[in-house]
Design a protein around this motif. Sequence first.
Motif, mmCIF file in Angstrom:
data_model
loop_
_atom_site.group_PDB
_atom_site.id
_atom_site.type_symbol
_atom_site.label_atom_id
_atom_site.label_comp_id
_atom_site.label_asym_id
_atom_site.label_seq_id
_atom_site.Cartn_x
_atom_site.Cartn_y
_atom_site.Cartn_z
ATOM 1 N N GLN A 11 -38.342 8.346 33.061
ATOM 2 C CA GLN A 11 -39.677 8.914 32.900
ATOM 3 C C GLN A 11 -39.687 10.168 32.039
ATOM 4 O O GLN A 11 -40.718 10.829 31.908
ATOM 5 C CB GLN A 11 -40.254 9.264 34.282
ATOM 6 C CG GLN A 11 -40.513 8.066 35.169
ATOM 7 C CD GLN A 11 -41.762 7.319 34.776
ATOM 8 O OE1 GLN A 11 -42.878 7.785 34.982
ATOM 9 N NE2 GLN A 11 -41.582 6.146 34.185
ATOM 10 N N GLY A 12 -38.562 10.509 31.441
ATOM 11 C CA GLY A 12 -38.463 11.758 30.694
ATOM 12 C C GLY A 12 -39.169 11.724 29.348
ATOM 13 O O GLY A 12 -39.536 10.668 28.829
ATOM 14 N N VAL A 13 -39.340 12.900 28.783
ATOM 15 C CA VAL A 13 -39.939 13.045 27.462
ATOM 16 C C VAL A 13 -39.191 14.150 26.724
ATOM 17 O O VAL A 13 -38.795 15.147 27.331
ATOM 18 C CB VAL A 13 -41.454 13.337 27.545
ATOM 19 C CG1 VAL A 13 -41.713 14.632 28.317
ATOM 20 C CG2 VAL A 13 -42.088 13.415 26.172
ATOM 21 N N ALA A 14 -38.961 13.954 25.434
ATOM 22 C CA ALA A 14 -38.244 14.952 24.640
ATOM 23 C C ALA A 14 -38.810 14.957 23.230
ATOM 24 O O ALA A 14 -39.446 13.999 22.786
ATOM 25 C CB ALA A 14 -36.741 14.633 24.604
ATOM 26 N N GLN A 15 -38.567 16.049 22.503
ATOM 27 C CA GLN A 15 -39.032 16.149 21.125
ATOM 28 C C GLN A 15 -37.984 16.860 20.291
ATOM 29 O O GLN A 15 -37.191 17.657 20.801
ATOM 30 C CB GLN A 15 -40.351 16.918 21.061
ATOM 31 C CG GLN A 15 -40.276 18.327 21.626
ATOM 32 C CD GLN A 15 -41.607 19.050 21.564
ATOM 33 O OE1 GLN A 15 -41.935 19.674 20.561
ATOM 34 N NE2 GLN A 15 -42.386 18.947 22.645
ATOM 35 N N GLY A 16 -37.974 16.576 19.001
ATOM 36 C CA GLY A 16 -37.023 17.230 18.120
ATOM 37 C C GLY A 16 -36.852 16.460 16.831
ATOM 38 O O GLY A 16 -37.480 15.407 16.612
ATOM 39 N N PRO A 17 -35.958 16.940 15.951
ATOM 40 C CA PRO A 17 -35.716 16.261 14.678
ATOM 41 C C PRO A 17 -34.748 15.098 14.828
ATOM 42 O O PRO A 17 -33.835 15.130 15.644
ATOM 43 C CB PRO A 17 -35.102 17.372 13.821
ATOM 44 C CG PRO A 17 -34.393 18.241 14.816
ATOM 45 C CD PRO A 17 -35.241 18.223 16.056
ATOM 46 N N VAL A 18 -34.937 14.078 14.004
ATOM 47 C CA VAL A 18 -34.086 12.897 14.020
ATOM 48 C C VAL A 18 -32.763 13.177 13.319
ATOM 49 O O VAL A 18 -32.708 13.855 12.291
ATOM 50 C CB VAL A 18 -34.798 11.725 13.303
ATOM 51 C CG1 VAL A 18 -33.819 10.591 12.994
ATOM 52 C CG2 VAL A 18 -35.956 11.223 14.154
ATOM 53 N N ALA A 19 -31.685 12.656 13.887
ATOM 54 C CA ALA A 19 -30.392 12.582 13.202
ATOM 55 C C ALA A 19 -29.910 11.154 13.386
ATOM 56 O O ALA A 19 -29.739 10.691 14.519
ATOM 57 C CB ALA A 19 -29.390 13.567 13.775
ATOM 58 N N ARG A 20 -29.727 10.441 12.292
ATOM 59 C CA ARG A 20 -29.384 9.034 12.353
ATOM 60 C C ARG A 20 -27.873 8.825 12.444
ATOM 61 O O ARG A 20 -27.093 9.562 11.845
ATOM 62 C CB ARG A 20 -29.921 8.279 11.133
ATOM 63 C CG ARG A 20 -31.449 8.251 11.050
ATOM 64 C CD ARG A 20 -31.883 7.258 9.978
ATOM 65 N NE ARG A 20 -31.432 5.926 10.335
ATOM 66 C CZ ARG A 20 -32.129 5.065 11.088
ATOM 67 N NH1 ARG A 20 -33.318 5.415 11.542
ATOM 68 N NH2 ARG A 20 -31.645 3.878 11.374
ATOM 69 N N MET A 21 -27.476 7.809 13.182
ATOM 70 C CA MET A 21 -26.078 7.409 13.247
ATOM 71 C C MET A 21 -25.669 6.812 11.906
ATOM 72 O O MET A 21 -26.423 6.064 11.293
ATOM 73 C CB MET A 21 -25.880 6.364 14.344
ATOM 74 C CG MET A 21 -24.462 5.913 14.547
ATOM 75 S SD MET A 21 -23.524 7.065 15.554
ATOM 76 C CE MET A 21 -23.975 6.523 17.192
ATOM 77 N N ALA A 22 -24.486 7.170 11.443
ATOM 78 C CA ALA A 22 -24.012 6.642 10.167
ATOM 79 C C ALA A 22 -23.844 5.127 10.252
ATOM 80 O O ALA A 22 -23.538 4.574 11.309
ATOM 81 C CB ALA A 22 -22.682 7.283 9.799
ATOM 82 N N GLU A 23 -24.046 4.457 9.130
ATOM 83 C CA GLU A 23 -23.850 3.014 9.067
ATOM 84 C C GLU A 23 -22.360 2.693 9.196
ATOM 85 O O GLU A 23 -21.506 3.517 8.864
ATOM 86 C CB GLU A 23 -24.390 2.460 7.753
ATOM 87 C CG GLU A 23 -25.916 2.505 7.644
ATOM 88 C CD GLU A 23 -26.597 1.658 8.708
ATOM 89 O OE1 GLU A 23 -26.161 0.515 8.941
ATOM 90 O OE2 GLU A 23 -27.571 2.151 9.320
ATOM 91 N N PRO A 24 -22.011 1.487 9.646
ATOM 92 C CA PRO A 24 -20.602 1.108 9.781
ATOM 93 C C PRO A 24 -19.865 1.158 8.445
ATOM 94 O O PRO A 24 -20.473 1.071 7.373
ATOM 95 C CB PRO A 24 -20.682 -0.338 10.301
ATOM 96 C CG PRO A 24 -22.030 -0.458 10.920
ATOM 97 C CD PRO A 24 -22.923 0.431 10.127
ATOM 98 N N LEU A 25 -18.552 1.296 8.536
ATOM 99 C CA LEU A 25 -17.737 1.277 7.330
ATOM 100 C C LEU A 25 -17.860 -0.083 6.647
ATOM 101 O O LEU A 25 -17.970 -1.115 7.332
ATOM 102 C CB LEU A 25 -16.265 1.519 7.687
ATOM 103 C CG LEU A 25 -15.904 2.882 8.287
ATOM 104 C CD1 LEU A 25 -14.455 2.847 8.766
ATOM 105 C CD2 LEU A 25 -16.103 3.984 7.271
ATOM 106 N N PRO A 26 -17.830 -0.128 5.320
ATOM 107 C CA PRO A 26 -17.872 -1.417 4.633
ATOM 108 C C PRO A 26 -16.587 -2.204 4.880
ATOM 109 O O PRO A 26 -15.552 -1.630 5.236
ATOM 110 C CB PRO A 26 -18.021 -1.030 3.158
ATOM 111 C CG PRO A 26 -17.417 0.343 3.075
ATOM 112 C CD PRO A 26 -17.745 1.005 4.378
#
Length: 560
Positions: A11-26
């Motif tokens: 039930q939680g709520v949070a706010q902030g800037p996005v940081a994306r997970m890096a894509e897998p190695l080729p």
Amino acid sequence: MTTVNGVGIGQGVAQGPVARMAEPLPAPSDAPSTIGADQERERAHEAVAAVARELEDRGARAGGAAQEVLEAQAMMAEDPSLADEVDARLAAGKTAERAVHEAFATFRDTLAEMGGYLGERAADLDDVAQRIIARLQGVAAPGVPAPGHPFILVARDLAPADTALLDLDQVLALVTSDGGPTSHTAILAREKGIVAVVGAAGAVALADGQTVIVDAATGTVVADPTAADLADAAERARAHAAAASAPITPGALADGTPVPLLANLGKPGDAQAARALGAEGVGLFRTEFLFLSADEAPTVAAQRAEYERLLAGFAGTKVVVRLLDAGADKPLSFLNDSEEENPALGVRGLRALRAHENILRDQLTALAEADAATRERGEGADLWVMAPMVATVEETRYFTALAREHGIRTVGVMVEIPAAALLADRVLAVTDFASIGTNDLTQYTMAADRVLGPVAGFQDPWHPAVLRLVADVGAAGRSLGKPVGICGEAAADPLLALVLVGLGATTLSMAPAALADVRAMLRAHTLDDAKRAAEASLSATDAATARAAAAVASSSPTPA
């Protein structure tokens, strides 16, 4: 402002800037090795061993469910069959990187096709391969970013090694585009109390640095919110934190109807933390930890010692123990390691135990002895024992009689197969209680593998077909005066927990971190509210409308 929809965890709520997970190695180049097979083999074996030790270390530091998963990953990394596959490719002139990539990919596809427990491990194998290849290439393994400030972590999905050691001072919330309410990410988010929305397909469009509000209660991610939205979210976050830190009281509805809130546990050592979070007992104790890492079945004495620790840790409360849930989908050399085309529908649970009755009898003996010993010392619990994956009345009768023969006083069965739910009145007539495992019940009802991405949308316990089966079991329990518990992940969803009570559940068991949210939800509603929300959900045509209908029904005042 745009909104992305998914499945909220808690039930939680949070706010902030996005940081994306890096894509897998080729994929590594398929160019032949220039240093020879012997040197490539040395490189590969060193990298595999190093990654295995790193995973074990992460697990030891994380503890809990994360440790079990990471230790399993470490065992995968050093699997002899995988090593043979890697060596064969090295002998053919491949580089260590390419040999690992190809061998692990082959195993990954095999596991994915098998489904069940092994199918769940396919994504874990990808993560292990990525870590080994990164070590061979001398680069950082893909993982959680570190932007230097608190952030909302957005990823397609998270590997157990990533979730195990998340810095909760930096990671404000999790958002995944893949996965569902029973994925590793969801389970670990509940265990750690992290605000999360999973299965949010639109999250792939979120950009690094973009401000979002993650609202688990509504299952939404709001991108580029207004100042008023941010202020409202901050106030709801404060209210949620205050509710979570409120004095712990027994689980009950607003009208005083008791609904004991219990914990799902995997090891006796988890008891203290669960009680501190308000667990009133144990609704599901998984005994697999004693068996899955063993080459032979543990002795009665070894089992008894662990069960005594558990019962003493919850002295004076109810403790429900599930017997070994293993078989072809969780191969054990001493139980059943034969291959099956569809192990999820094969010899598992009680079927496997019945085929090796000595293991079943030893487990029952150990539990009965532990119960007697702790009672004699004045630190006993109210022990209930149940069999997994029961499908028929005959199986129920067999197990109940055998358990009583061994001195187990309260005997029951898991309802995870639709057949048992449809015959719940006859099943409960010959045993003491039922506990509904919503994860597998949903999987079998919807014919949708719990971890297979393309059918993740079907794997939702809110579906009215699943809820109708729960209602059948609840009705049978009421008619016969037999308890009906819920011990699947569904009980950790506060709104769904309310609906489950309305459908006849008498206890709810969940990851301990979810107890506070569920307790608060129940305290705010009466039994009539719960029944009204349940009826609204049952009248829906799909999972999404069932959830929405329950939300509306539960927010309306009880008719005079």
